[in-house]
Design a protein around this motif. Structure first.
Motif, PDB file in Angstrom:
ATOM      1  N   ASN A  29       0.849  -1.195   0.000  1.00 55.62           N
ATOM      2  CA  ASN A  29       0.000   0.000   0.000  1.00 55.62           C
ATOM      3  C   ASN A  29       0.882   1.241   0.000  1.00 55.62           C
ATOM      4  O   ASN A  29       1.775   1.382   0.838  1.00 55.62           O
ATOM      5  N   ARG A  30       0.598   2.135  -0.931  1.00 57.39           N
ATOM      6  CA  ARG A  30       1.392   3.350  -1.080  1.00 57.39           C
ATOM      7  C   ARG A  30       0.564   4.555  -0.671  1.00 57.39           C
ATOM      8  O   ARG A  30      -0.595   4.682  -1.066  1.00 57.39           O
ATOM      9  N   VAL A  31       1.176   5.448   0.090  1.00 60.98           N
ATOM     10  CA  VAL A  31       0.487   6.645   0.568  1.00 60.98           C
ATOM     11  C   VAL A  31       1.436   7.831   0.460  1.00 60.98           C
ATOM     12  O   VAL A  31       2.597   7.735   0.867  1.00 60.98           O
ATOM     13  N   ARG A  32       0.931   8.916  -0.099  1.00 60.58           N
ATOM     14  CA  ARG A  32       1.701  10.166  -0.110  1.00 60.58           C
ATOM     15  C   ARG A  32       1.155  11.076   0.987  1.00 60.58           C
ATOM     16  O   ARG A  32      -0.020  11.439   0.987  1.00 60.58           O
ATOM     17  N   ILE A  33       2.037  11.441   1.918  1.00 59.76           N
ATOM     18  CA  ILE A  33       1.684  12.266   3.073  1.00 59.76           C
ATOM     19  C   ILE A  33       2.285  13.661   2.897  1.00 59.76           C
ATOM     20  O   ILE A  33       3.420  13.807   2.443  1.00 59.76           O
ATOM     21  N   PHE A  34       1.526  14.667   3.281  1.00 61.85           N
ATOM     22  CA  PHE A  34       1.965  16.061   3.166  1.00 61.85           C
ATOM     23  C   PHE A  34       1.662  16.759   4.484  1.00 61.85           C
ATOM     24  O   PHE A  34       0.556  16.634   5.018  1.00 61.85           O
ATOM     25  N   THR A  35       2.633  17.472   5.038  1.00 65.73           N
ATOM     26  CA  THR A  35       2.397  18.218   6.271  1.00 65.73           C
ATOM     27  C   THR A  35       2.938  19.631   6.128  1.00 65.73           C
ATOM     28  O   THR A  35       3.987  19.848   5.504  1.00 65.73           O
ATOM     29  N   TRP A  36       2.204  20.600   6.721  1.00 67.18           N
ATOM     30  CA  TRP A  36       2.604  21.999   6.550  1.00 67.18           C
ATOM     31  C   TRP A  36       1.935  22.874   7.596  1.00 67.18           C
ATOM     32  O   TRP A  36       0.738  22.735   7.866  1.00 67.18           O
ATOM     33  N   ASN A  37       2.722  23.764   8.170  1.00 63.39           N
ATOM     34  CA  ASN A  37       2.207  24.839   9.016  1.00 63.39           C
ATOM     35  C   ASN A  37       1.947  26.040   8.106  1.00 63.39           C
ATOM     36  O   ASN A  37       2.872  26.578   7.499  1.00 63.39           O
ATOM     37  N   LEU A  38       0.684  26.478   8.019  1.00 64.94           N
ATOM     38  CA  LEU A  38       0.296  27.493   7.043  1.00 64.94           C
ATOM     39  C   LEU A  38       0.586  28.922   7.483  1.00 64.94           C
ATOM     40  O   LEU A  38       0.450  29.837   6.672  1.00 64.94           O
ATOM     41  N   LEU A  39       0.974  29.133   8.735  1.00 65.57           N
ATOM     42  CA  LEU A  39       1.107  30.467   9.321  1.00 65.57           C
ATOM     43  C   LEU A  39      -0.257  31.158   9.314  1.00 65.57           C
ATOM     44  O   LEU A  39      -0.640  31.827   8.354  1.00 65.57           O
ATOM     45  N   ALA A  40      -0.991  30.965  10.392  1.00 68.88           N
ATOM     46  CA  ALA A  40      -2.328  31.552  10.498  1.00 68.88           C
ATOM     47  C   ALA A  40      -2.257  33.062  10.316  1.00 68.88           C
ATOM     48  O   ALA A  40      -1.382  33.730  10.882  1.00 68.88           O
ATOM     49  N   GLN A  41      -3.178  33.595   9.543  1.00 68.81           N
ATOM     50  CA  GLN A  41      -3.185  35.034   9.289  1.00 68.81           C
ATOM     51  C   GLN A  41      -3.382  35.823  10.578  1.00 68.81           C
ATOM     52  O   GLN A  41      -2.862  36.929  10.727  1.00 68.81           O
ATOM     53  N   CYS A  42      -4.098  35.234  11.529  1.00 66.71           N
ATOM     54  CA  CYS A  42      -4.339  35.934  12.795  1.00 66.71           C
ATOM     55  C   CYS A  42      -3.073  36.067  13.636  1.00 66.71           C
ATOM     56  O   CYS A  42      -3.055  36.817  14.619  1.00 66.71           O
ATOM     57  N   LEU A  43      -2.004  35.355  13.271  1.00 67.52           N
ATOM     58  CA  LEU A  43      -0.743  35.437  14.008  1.00 67.52           C
ATOM     59  C   LEU A  43       0.297  36.315  13.314  1.00 67.52           C
ATOM     60  O   LEU A  43       1.383  36.525  13.855  1.00 67.52           O
ATOM     61  N   ARG A  76     -11.004  28.535  22.445  1.00 71.89           N
ATOM     62  CA  ARG A  76     -10.844  29.969  22.161  1.00 71.89           C
ATOM     63  C   ARG A  76      -9.645  30.261  21.266  1.00 71.89           C
ATOM     64  O   ARG A  76      -9.176  31.392  21.199  1.00 71.89           O
ATOM     65  N   LYS A  77      -9.159  29.258  20.566  1.00 73.04           N
ATOM     66  CA  LYS A  77      -8.082  29.472  19.600  1.00 73.04           C
ATOM     67  C   LYS A  77      -8.674  29.967  18.278  1.00 73.04           C
ATOM     68  O   LYS A  77      -9.729  29.491  17.840  1.00 73.04           O
ATOM     69  N   LYS A  78      -7.978  30.882  17.639  1.00 73.66           N
ATOM     70  CA  LYS A  78      -8.426  31.419  16.360  1.00 73.66           C
ATOM     71  C   LYS A  78      -7.895  30.620  15.177  1.00 73.66           C
ATOM     72  O   LYS A  78      -8.177  30.947  14.027  1.00 73.66           O
ATOM     73  N   HIS A  79      -7.105  29.601  15.451  1.00 74.23           N
ATOM     74  CA  HIS A  79      -6.577  28.736  14.398  1.00 74.23           C
ATOM     75  C   HIS A  79      -6.520  27.322  14.935  1.00 74.23           C
ATOM     76  O   HIS A  79      -6.581  27.092  16.150  1.00 74.23           O
ATOM     77  N   GLY A  80      -6.396  26.343  14.045  1.00 76.56           N
ATOM     78  CA  GLY A  80      -6.408  24.964  14.500  1.00 76.56           C
ATOM     79  C   GLY A  80      -5.664  24.039  13.564  1.00 76.56           C
ATOM     80  O   GLY A  80      -4.868  24.468  12.724  1.00 76.56           O
ATOM     81  N   CYS A  81      -5.939  22.741  13.704  1.00 82.24           N
ATOM     82  CA  CYS A  81      -5.298  21.693  12.914  1.00 82.24           C
ATOM     83  C   CYS A  81      -6.337  21.048  12.002  1.00 82.24           C
ATOM     84  O   CYS A  81      -7.483  20.844  12.402  1.00 82.24           O
ATOM     85  N   LEU A  82      -5.918  20.708  10.799  1.00 85.82           N
ATOM     86  CA  LEU A  82      -6.837  20.128   9.819  1.00 85.82           C
ATOM     87  C   LEU A  82      -6.183  18.927   9.155  1.00 85.82           C
ATOM     88  O   LEU A  82      -5.014  18.987   8.756  1.00 85.82           O
TER      89      LEU A  82
END
Length: 473
Positions: free
Chosen positions: A75-89, A151-157
């Motif tokens: 089974n092959r899986v392509r994984i991608f991870t990234w911190n987007l830099l929340a605009q509120c920060l 009460r966080k203005k950003h999160g994980c997806l």
């Protein structure tokens, strides 16, 4: 002469004066050149896909690891991870060299990089502006699961190709509320040094075309550089809860039963556990050694001990530092620019903070160490090919050869004020053995100067990571 007659006379004189002005050949040529330039720009803009100019990013090649490419029945899986830099920060004072801090300047760069690798699974941190992002993911064929701290203005997806995977269950880990020991007071059982409102986000995914499945977790650990202990505590809790989540599925909460990393009834799920996160610690940090199973060095133990404090968010009786008033957003990254521990007291035994030995036991009690896709993949590639072209963490930081971390990317976060490695793709194998078959090559230092975010390079202050993983029985 009447006033009205005088006005008409002046207007006629002005009009006559304007008609009498003639342009020189040089002025006419300059005017025509400007018109031609504007027309050319309009034509070029019309010939490009919408928002392409704003969405240009640095092109990064893939590194194919030939020795593990062809395996039948895997089974092959392509994984991608990234911190987007929340605009509120975003704060101008934090990114003085950036030329794209406004949302309209960054967003199309973010969207293009998110979908460019066509990953099966995306793990994103510091996610905000969902009303803009989610339609992009949906158009690219992704379903998603979002979570944030209180009460966080950003999160994980976590997003996944909806034609390939389906969500079975989720688990949200609030680090502030998790216990790390069974005895003592409520505060001692938690053993926390700071209420950070950070979370771990875990999702169980099943492949629609086969019996293969994944448990995927992503997180954004506490950012403050001096709180080494709290980050290690949170990382240990996340590993424990991912394994516990798998074990909960094994007890029959699903249509199938898991056994030794597999479900076994009429169908069989081979579940792997994959953690993709902004861990906010570097490869030479104590938390990285604990995660990967390396023994702690004396210097790492010293850092852990000096960070064993109790913040005023845990103990309100702590006398605040007059120069560092406690704010609602003190646990956000733009706060406390001095990078020092303030508004805290030394920990006492009654606070329940874990010793270095107890931290090691927390990680060891939840199974084998985590494997880093980049550290293992680049180590294998470099040793097999004697390659020196890929920038690595070990090129700038001297690590002992028997320790993990030297083959992580040279940078995963690069700004005017901080340049370091904070992001990883970790894997815990179950009954299937994982291999790294491909890696998205990290950028070189010269590509990142004078600091991210940067037009035409990257819309975040973090570098995205992506790996092709192969799971074989």
């Amino acid at each position: 002469m009447k006033p009205s007659t005088l006005v008409r006379t002046l207007l006629m004189a002005s009009s006559s004066s304007k008609r009498s002005v003639s342009l020189t050949p040089e002025q006419i040529a300059l005017s025509e050149a400007r018109k031609a330039k504007r027309l050319k720009q309009q034509q070029e803009k019309a010939s490009l896909p919408q928002n392409q100019e704003q969405g240009n990013v640095l092109s990064r090649p893939w590194l194919q690891l030939e020795h593990t490419r062809n395996v039948d029945g895997a089974n092959r899986v392509r994984i991608f991870t990234w911190n987007l830099l929340a605009q509120c920060l975003v704060r101008r004072e934090l990114f003085p060299t950036s030329d794209c801090l406004k949302a309209a300047q960054r967003e199309h760069m973010l969207y293009r990089e998110l979908v460019a690798q066509e990953a099966d699974i995306l793990c994103l941190q510091e996610v905000d502006r969902l009303e803009k992002l989610l339609p992009v993911l949906e158009k690219a064929g992704y379903s998603y699961c979002y979570a944030s701290g209180p009460r966080k203005k950003h999160g994980c997806l976590i997003a996944f190709k909806k034609d390939s995977y389906q969500e079975l269950d989720t688990r949200l880990v609030h680090y502030d509320d998790e216990e790390i020991r069974s005895e003592g007071s409520e505060i001692a059982r938690r053993g926390s040094s700071f209420r950070t409102k950070n979370i771990g986000h875990i999702v169980a995914l099943k492949n629609k075309q086969s019996d293969f499945g994944l448990i995927v977790a992503t997180t954004h650990l506490f950012w403050h550089p001096r709180y080494t202990y709290e980050r290690a505590r949170q990382a240990g809790i996340l590993k424990r809860e991912v394994v516990k989540f798998r074990d909960t599925l094994n007890r029959g909460r699903w249509p199938c039963i898991i056994s030794g990393g597999e479900y076994a009834t009429n169908c069989q799920f081979a579940f792997q556990r994959t953690l993709l996160s902004d861990f906010n610690f570097a490869p030479d940090d104590a938390a990285y050694s604990l995660v990967t199973g390396d023994p702690l060095l004396p210097s790492q133990i010293d850092y852990l001990k000096t960070s064993q404090v109790v913040h005023a968010t845990i103990d309100p009786s702590v006398t605040p530092d007059p120069a560092k008033a406690i704010t609602q957003d003190e646990n956000e990254e733009e706060a406390d620019p001095d990078r020092t521990i303030t508004n805290a007291r030394p920990a006492a035994a009654s606070d329940g903070l874990l010793s270095p030995t107890e931290l090691h036991d927390l990680f060891a009690s939840s199974g084998p160490p985590l494997k880093s896709a980049y550290d293992i993949g680049m180590r294998n590639f470099t040793e097999s090919n004697n390659a020196e072209s890929v920038p690595l963490f070990g090129n700038r930081v001297d690590l002992q050869p028997d320790r993990h971390g030297a083959y992580e990317p040279q940078w995963t976060s690069y700004t005017h004020y901080w340049k370091t490695v904070l992001d990883y793709i970790f894997v815990i194998d179950s009954s299937s053995r994982s291999s790294v078959t491909g890696l998205l090559v990290p950028p070189k230092t010269e590509d990142l100067e004078p600091g991210l975010p940067r037009k035409g390079v990257c819309g975040s202050d973090h570098v995205s990571l992506s790996a092709d993983l192969l799971f074989s029985t």
